[in-house]
Design an enzyme around this catalytic site. Sequence first.
Site, PDB file in Angstrom:
ATOM      1  CG  HIS A  18      -1.958   1.003   1.337  1.00 26.37           C
ATOM      2  ND1 HIS A  18      -3.226   0.947   1.919  1.00 26.37           N
ATOM      3  CD2 HIS A  18      -1.859   2.301   0.718  1.00 26.37           C
ATOM      4  CE1 HIS A  18      -3.720   2.064   1.862  1.00 26.37           C
ATOM      5  NE2 HIS A  18      -2.978   3.036   1.095  1.00 26.37           N
ATOM      6  CG  HIS A 198      -7.582   3.486  -0.523  1.00 26.22           C
ATOM      7  ND1 HIS A 198      -6.803   2.967  -1.243  1.00 26.22           N
ATOM      8  CD2 HIS A 198      -6.796   4.214   0.163  1.00 26.22           C
ATOM      9  CE1 HIS A 198      -5.626   3.227  -1.386  1.00 26.22           C
ATOM     10  NE2 HIS A 198      -5.320   4.075  -0.473  1.00 26.22           N
ATOM     11  CD  GLU A 201      -7.420   6.474   4.577  1.00 23.08           C
ATOM     12  OE1 GLU A 201      -8.180   6.519   3.538  1.00 23.08           O
ATOM     13  OE2 GLU A 201      -6.615   7.233   4.717  1.00 23.08           O
ATOM     14  CG  ASP A 279      -1.624   5.530   2.918  1.00 26.69           C
ATOM     15  OD1 ASP A 279      -1.783   5.478   1.652  1.00 26.69           O
ATOM     16  OD2 ASP A 279      -2.428   6.220   3.568  1.00 26.69           O
ATOM     17  CG  ASP A 280      -0.207   8.965   0.432  1.00 27.33           C
ATOM     18  OD1 ASP A 280       0.125   8.691  -0.497  1.00 27.33           O
ATOM     19  OD2 ASP A 280      -1.114   8.632   1.293  1.00 27.33           O
TER      20      ASP A 280
HETATM   21  N1  ADE Z   1      -4.702   8.961  -1.929  1.00 28.08           N
HETATM   22  C1  ADE Z   1      -3.230   8.896  -1.493  1.00 28.08           C
HETATM   23  N2  ADE Z   1      -3.247   8.411  -0.034  1.00 28.08           N
HETATM   24  C2  ADE Z   1      -4.781   8.103   0.074  1.00 28.08           C
HETATM   25  C3  ADE Z   1      -5.198   7.617   1.290  1.00 28.08           C
HETATM   26  N3  ADE Z   1      -4.580   7.332   2.529  1.00 28.08           N
HETATM   27  N4  ADE Z   1      -6.617   7.239   1.374  1.00 28.08           N
HETATM   28  C4  ADE Z   1      -7.249   7.799   0.134  1.00 28.08           C
HETATM   29  N5  ADE Z   1      -6.731   8.170  -0.788  1.00 28.08           N
HETATM   30  C5  ADE Z   1      -5.404   8.185  -1.008  1.00 28.08           C
HETATM   31 ZN    ZN Z   2      -3.858   4.862   0.626  1.00 25.01          ZN
END
Ligand code: ADE
Ligand code: ZN
Length: 348
Positions: A18, A198, A201, A279-280
């Site tokens: 992810h 996703h 969340e 994730d990011d």
């Molecule tokens: N795009 C990038 N990161 C995300 C996340 N955590 N949830 C939804 N969309 C995303």
């Molecule tokens: Zn994500």
Amino acid sequence: MGEDLDAFLRALPKAELHLHIEGTLEPELAFELARRHGVRLAYPDAAALRAAYDFDDLQSFLDLYYAGTAVLRTEQDFYDLTWAYLGRARADGVRHVEVFFDPQTHTERGVPFEVPLDGIDAALRRGEREWGLTSRLILCFLRHRPEAAAFETLAQALPHRGRIHGVGLDSAERGNPPARFARVFARARAEGFLPVAHAGEEGPAAYVREALDLLRVRRVDHGVRCEEDPALVERLVRERIPLTVCPLSNLKLKVVPDLAAHNVLRLLHRGLCVTVNSDDPAYFGGYVADNFVALRRALGLTRADAVALARNSFEAAFLEPAARAAHLAALAAFAEAPAAQASGGFER
Ligand code: ADE
Ligand code: ZN
């Protein structure tokens, strides 16, 4: 003791499942690309941009994340972005990665679909060639955009089926249920793309059910709110549906108030196929190994927990059986090696 376990967690062979490539854009690279293209950013320097990474929720992050993509214009930009990520992943013990990209974010700005695809793919192939770091690429449909835009994106992906392995669903979750994308996912599955989404969340457990029933996903990205529906948790265990959990992301986006309150280890111990991911990472304060280390500090993650999470990551990956078996064997050998041999005496 903690430092020894941290060294083990960093070296532990793992798959990352992810990871949004656009979310690996570090402020320093953003400024380098801005200079490359003669673009002015809204912040004076990388430190000021990093200081703005203080989010209230998913949407406040997405606003900055989408704005940041403005500097990604050429194949070289996407190549540089991906290559920088792969170097960090390798240092974190990542042996296999499944990378998300958001083609609509780029095509909407006039960047042709093939530009991110070719740049990302070239770097991924170099990672495999030089380091044996294997990968898959998954395109994500933006759920805040209409179904028709997702269909258009799928049509653009069709000529590149050999290089794009799966389809996902990301962006603003609340008010954008999986049901809206049932038809495009059906078409994508029929075309051979492996589906993930996703769900759970910020959105409710009901969205996780929709992702399973209507999108027929093979994995759920995040999924941490499944716990609000005990029958759903039982189903996830029974059907062994993996969750790609991202603890530092959940902390930064206030899905949890505190990492000590995160349910990732509870879900693991309940028998779910939980994995840990970043994730990011450029926005959330850490790459995948930092997520493992943060769980040790906040939740007392043990060596056995970490090995179980790493095993799950290879089981949940879109790997051929022989490659999966090889990764699992390498993991077992690493986990069983005497401490002094593996990475400097961490097992005291
Ligand atoms: N795009 C990038 N990161 C995300 C996340 N955590 N949830 C939804 N969309 C995303
Ligand atoms: Zn994500």
